[in-house]
Scaffold this active site. Structure first.
Site, mmCIF file in Angstrom:
data_model
loop_
_atom_site.group_PDB
_atom_site.id
_atom_site.type_symbol
_atom_site.label_atom_id
_atom_site.label_comp_id
_atom_site.label_asym_id
_atom_site.label_seq_id
_atom_site.Cartn_x
_atom_site.Cartn_y
_atom_site.Cartn_z
ATOM 1 N N SER A 28 0.823 -1.171 -0.231
ATOM 2 C CA SER A 28 0.175 -0.194 0.419
ATOM 3 C C SER A 28 0.652 1.403 -0.343
ATOM 4 C CB SER A 28 -0.920 -0.214 1.301
ATOM 5 O OG SER A 28 -1.231 1.231 1.412
ATOM 6 N N TYR A 39 -1.061 0.106 9.720
ATOM 7 C CA TYR A 39 -1.839 -0.419 9.000
ATOM 8 C C TYR A 39 -0.943 -0.034 7.712
ATOM 9 C CZ TYR A 39 -3.795 -1.416 4.108
ATOM 10 O OH TYR A 39 -3.779 -1.168 3.000
#
Length: 254
Positions: A149, A159
């Site tokens: 990501s 995250y």
């Protein structure tokens, strides 16, 4: 021949998190190009529904209920795929926890939540890759693609740290798997306006991210699908250990 036109007839692809979102889109694209796709998802019903849709369009697909953090379940699923189809050519480690619940301070997520986040996002990559390796070894064009990501380049929340670990795992596994002729790469999507993102992401946060992109248009699902098709095609046969950023320039750095 354009990368998106490459044919994958006879190839077997396993896609984790294949029941919806990017996973379903990856499966649809690969099946349209002749591959048999196995959609593995913790939500077995979603995977079965997605596989049914692909078959209805003329593709070849099957589904499996699979928690990528459960080593025994993964071993069983991958073993069945290898036995039924003779091997695995493509593995897409797409399954991951990425909802708004994991984009907040670590203290709010809590230790149990953090452990589950890393079990799925990081250990899931290792568990599935190691399970698939014997069935991929020596097969021409064998390729693993992990989904990282753009958050891995900012690390604003845990995250992002999990996706930074995916980048590291990609480089490490590429070194290990090269001996078996298996390439390992990753994609780091930026802000991609899927239905889930439109529903979950506050408008001010979307505006913040887009203001930092070099390209002004919205990221689309097809941008990530095209990146996947490149990384599993002969066009990328000399590419391994890399993370391809598809962010409109958001994650640009030296």
């Amino acid at each position: 021949m354009r990368v998106s036109d490459e044919i994958h007839h006879g190839k077997v692809a396993v896609i984790t998190g294949g029941g919806r979102g990017f996973g379903k889109a990856f499966g649809t694209a690969l099946a349209a190009r002749g591959a048999h796709v196995v959609l593995a998802d913790i939500d077995g019903h979603a995977a079965a529904s997605a596989a049914t849709e692909i078959v209805a369009k003329g593709g070849s697909a099957s589904a499996a209920a699979c928690d990528v953090a459960d080593e025994a379940v993964v071993a069983a699923v991958f073993g069945e795929v290898a036995e039924e189809h003779g091997g695995i050519d493509i593995l897409v480690n797409n399954a991951g926890l990425h909802s708004a619940a994991y984009n907040k301070p670590s203290a709010e997520i809590g230790i149990a939540g953090l452990r589950r986040l890393f079990d799925v996002n990081v250990m899931g990559v290792y568990i599935c890759s190691l399970a698939a390796r014997p069935a991929m070894s020596g097969r021409p064009g064998a390729a693993v693609v992990n989904i990282s990501s753009s958050a891995a380049y900012g690390n604003r929340a845990a995250y992002g740290v999990s996706k930074l670990a995916v980048r590291g795992a990609t480089a490490q596994l590429a070194r290990e798997f090269a001996a078996d002729g298996i390439r390992v790469n990753a994609i780091a999507p930026g802000l991609i306006f899927t239905d889930t993102i439109r529903a979950e992401l506050p408008k001010d946060e979307a505006a913040r991210v887009m203001s930092q992109q070099i390209l002004s248009r919205e990221g689309e699902e097809r941008d990530i699908v095209d990146a996947l098709l490149y990384l599993v095609s002969p066009a990328s046969s000399f590419v391994t250990g890399e993370t391809l950023r598809v962010t409109g320039g958001f994650a640009l750095s030296v």
